[in-house]
Design an enzyme around this catalytic site. Structure first.
Site, mmCIF file in Angstrom:
data_model
loop_
_atom_site.group_PDB
_atom_site.id
_atom_site.type_symbol
_atom_site.label_atom_id
_atom_site.label_comp_id
_atom_site.label_asym_id
_atom_site.label_seq_id
_atom_site.Cartn_x
_atom_site.Cartn_y
_atom_site.Cartn_z
ATOM 1 N N LYS A 16 0.839 -1.208 0.000
ATOM 2 C CA LYS A 16 0.000 0.000 0.000
ATOM 3 C C LYS A 16 0.876 1.262 0.000
ATOM 4 O O LYS A 16 0.664 2.176 -0.786
ATOM 5 C CB LYS A 16 -0.936 0.035 1.226
ATOM 6 C CG LYS A 16 -1.857 -1.167 1.331
ATOM 7 C CD LYS A 16 -2.780 -1.080 2.524
ATOM 8 C CE LYS A 16 -2.097 -1.092 3.877
ATOM 9 N NZ LYS A 16 -1.335 -2.331 4.185
ATOM 10 N N ARG A 44 -9.578 1.120 8.917
ATOM 11 C CA ARG A 44 -9.143 -0.238 9.210
ATOM 12 C C ARG A 44 -10.145 -0.998 10.051
ATOM 13 O O ARG A 44 -9.883 -2.134 10.421
ATOM 14 C CB ARG A 44 -7.849 -0.128 10.011
ATOM 15 C CG ARG A 44 -6.643 -0.709 9.298
ATOM 16 C CD ARG A 44 -5.542 -0.469 10.244
ATOM 17 N NE ARG A 44 -4.346 -1.160 10.082
ATOM 18 C CZ ARG A 44 -3.272 -0.665 9.491
ATOM 19 N NH1 ARG A 44 -3.305 0.462 8.844
ATOM 20 N NH2 ARG A 44 -2.158 -1.331 9.523
HETATM 21 P P1 AP5 Z 1 4.866 -1.673 1.757
HETATM 22 O O1 AP5 Z 1 4.506 -0.819 0.597
HETATM 23 O O2 AP5 Z 1 5.674 -1.061 2.836
HETATM 24 O O3 AP5 Z 1 3.557 -2.402 2.340
HETATM 25 P P2 AP5 Z 1 2.305 -1.798 3.131
HETATM 26 O O4 AP5 Z 1 1.088 -2.466 2.583
HETATM 27 O O5 AP5 Z 1 2.336 -0.310 3.138
HETATM 28 O O6 AP5 Z 1 2.633 -2.412 4.545
HETATM 29 P P3 AP5 Z 1 2.607 -1.776 6.001
HETATM 30 O O7 AP5 Z 1 3.298 -2.783 6.883
HETATM 31 O O8 AP5 Z 1 3.172 -0.396 6.047
HETATM 32 O O9 AP5 Z 1 1.107 -1.755 6.285
HETATM 33 P P4 AP5 Z 1 0.444 -1.838 7.621
HETATM 34 O O10 AP5 Z 1 -0.935 -1.622 7.189
HETATM 35 O O11 AP5 Z 1 0.678 -3.036 8.436
HETATM 36 O O12 AP5 Z 1 1.209 -0.732 8.481
HETATM 37 P P5 AP5 Z 1 0.829 0.743 8.895
HETATM 38 O O13 AP5 Z 1 2.048 1.536 8.848
HETATM 39 O O14 AP5 Z 1 -0.380 1.204 8.174
HETATM 40 O O15 AP5 Z 1 5.620 -2.969 1.169
HETATM 41 C C1 AP5 Z 1 6.164 -3.960 2.043
HETATM 42 C C2 AP5 Z 1 7.524 -4.435 1.493
HETATM 43 O O16 AP5 Z 1 7.305 -5.141 0.266
HETATM 44 C C3 AP5 Z 1 8.503 -3.292 1.149
HETATM 45 O O17 AP5 Z 1 9.797 -3.688 1.497
HETATM 46 C C4 AP5 Z 1 8.364 -3.109 -0.388
HETATM 47 O O18 AP5 Z 1 9.566 -2.668 -0.976
HETATM 48 C C5 AP5 Z 1 8.007 -4.525 -0.825
HETATM 49 N N1 AP5 Z 1 7.060 -4.551 -1.948
HETATM 50 C C6 AP5 Z 1 5.986 -3.729 -2.157
HETATM 51 N N2 AP5 Z 1 5.332 -4.092 -3.279
HETATM 52 C C7 AP5 Z 1 5.999 -5.171 -3.776
HETATM 53 C C8 AP5 Z 1 5.798 -6.008 -4.935
HETATM 54 N N3 AP5 Z 1 4.782 -5.810 -5.786
HETATM 55 N N4 AP5 Z 1 6.661 -7.018 -5.136
HETATM 56 C C9 AP5 Z 1 7.691 -7.254 -4.266
HETATM 57 N N5 AP5 Z 1 7.937 -6.488 -3.165
HETATM 58 C C10 AP5 Z 1 7.086 -5.460 -2.932
HETATM 59 O O19 AP5 Z 1 0.377 0.517 10.413
HETATM 60 C C11 AP5 Z 1 1.300 0.223 11.433
HETATM 61 C C12 AP5 Z 1 0.590 0.199 12.765
HETATM 62 O O20 AP5 Z 1 0.022 1.495 13.062
HETATM 63 C C13 AP5 Z 1 -0.606 -0.756 12.876
HETATM 64 O O21 AP5 Z 1 -0.203 -2.074 13.206
HETATM 65 C C14 AP5 Z 1 -1.429 -0.088 13.986
HETATM 66 O O22 AP5 Z 1 -0.884 -0.343 15.251
HETATM 67 C C15 AP5 Z 1 -1.241 1.387 13.691
HETATM 68 N N6 AP5 Z 1 -2.289 1.905 12.781
HETATM 69 C C16 AP5 Z 1 -2.081 2.448 11.559
HETATM 70 N N7 AP5 Z 1 -3.237 2.807 11.009
HETATM 71 C C17 AP5 Z 1 -4.218 2.486 11.895
HETATM 72 C C18 AP5 Z 1 -5.627 2.590 11.886
HETATM 73 N N8 AP5 Z 1 -6.297 3.096 10.827
HETATM 74 N N9 AP5 Z 1 -6.312 2.164 12.977
HETATM 75 C C19 AP5 Z 1 -5.667 1.670 14.039
HETATM 76 N N10 AP5 Z 1 -4.331 1.516 14.111
HETATM 77 C C20 AP5 Z 1 -3.604 1.921 13.030
#
Ligand code: AP5
Length: 216
Positions: free
Chosen positions: A15, A90
């Site tokens: 994402k 979420r």
């Molecule tokens: P990446 O693009 O970083 O993936 P992502 O989907 O953004 O993953 P996140 O881990 O950031 O999502 P998340 O939803 O768990 O975390 P968030 O920060 O929102 O890609 C991942 C890897 O794969 C990278 O190394 C990239 O290079 C590689 N890649 C990408 N595309 C690829 C492809 N096509 N092929 C191969 N490799 C690829 O949330 C973190 C924490 O914050 C949560 O756990 C929660 O505690 C809190 N939080 C955030 N938002 C909320 C909410 N709305 N409500 C409550 N708590 C929240």
């Protein structure tokens, strides 16, 4: 208010990677709730202190903290023509809050691309992810290696591994996703907004599919 998109998908689906590309191409702000929380953690704000323990355990930060934080961000001037939301909503409660917020501002969600990737691949992506300290730019040891190991290609800052990318926390985040976030797939499908994208393809192929859907 203009065009709003919600990027849906499990942790590690890509994402953030895709949002950065689409945001630049379409010239709309990328609003990542995870990035806002991490900035607050780095700056040790009250919000960061409230979110810390949930994030470290791979749990969701409670809705009453998260919804207000994102709405405050959406009220900023740069979102008046729309935004690309990543990681929010979420929970069904967050989704309903976003609907009412947009409606009361005369706006609506244009579409919800759902980036789908299977669980085994998610673990591999998250365990190889390196994130830049300054702006959160994302790299991967195998799939998107930085030109110079340990340094961000874009701003030269140091890369680090997120604490919540430890294997057991990743597994917990995936569990939480299936329990609390995956009901949003049906929620947006019923509204006719969901478009499923095969996230197992290369970064470029996924971007092409998304650009086709978003049509900015
Ligand atoms: P990446 O693009 O970083 O993936 P992502 O989907 O953004 O993953 P996140 O881990 O950031 O999502 P998340 O939803 O768990 O975390 P968030 O920060 O929102 O890609 C991942 C890897 O794969 C990278 O190394 C990239 O290079 C590689 N890649 C990408 N595309 C690829 C492809 N096509 N092929 C191969 N490799 C690829 O949330 C973190 C924490 O914050 C949560 O756990 C929660 O505690 C809190 N939080 C955030 N938002 C909320 C909410 N709305 N409500 C409550 N708590 C929240």
């Amino acid at each position: 208010m203009g065009k709003f998109y919600v990027l849906l998908g499990p942790p590690g689906a890509g994402k953030g990677t895709q949002a950065a590309i689409i945001s630049e191409k379409c010239d709309i702000p990328h609003i990542s709730s995870g990035n806002i929380f991490r900035e607050n953690l780095q700056n040790d704000t009250v919000l960061g202190q409230k979110a810390k323990s949930y994030m470290e355990k791979g749990e969701l930060v409670p809705d009453d903290i998260t919804i207000g934080m994102v709405e405050d961000r959406l009220e900023k001037e740069d979102c008046k023509n729309g935004a690309l939301l990543d990681g929010f909503p979420r929970t069904p409660n967050q989704a309903r809050a976003l609907d009412s917020f947009l409606e009361s501002n005369g706006a609506a969600i244009k579409c919800v691309p759902f980036i789908n990737v299977d669980e085994k691949e998610l673990i591999e992506r998250l365990s190889g992810r390196w994130t830049c300290k300054a702006e959160g730019h994302v790299f991967h040891t195998k799939y998107k290696p930085p030109k110079e190991p340990g340094k961000c290609d874009i701003d030269g800052s140091d890369l680090y591994q997120r604490k919540d990318d430890k294997r057991e926390t990743v597994e917990q985040r995936i569990k939480v996703y299936f329990k609390q976030t995956s009901p949003l797939i049906a929620y947006y499908r019923e509204k006719g907004l969901l478009v499923e994208i095969d996230g197992s393809k290369t970064i470029e192929e996924v971007s092409d599919a998304l650009i086709n859907v978003v049509q900015c």
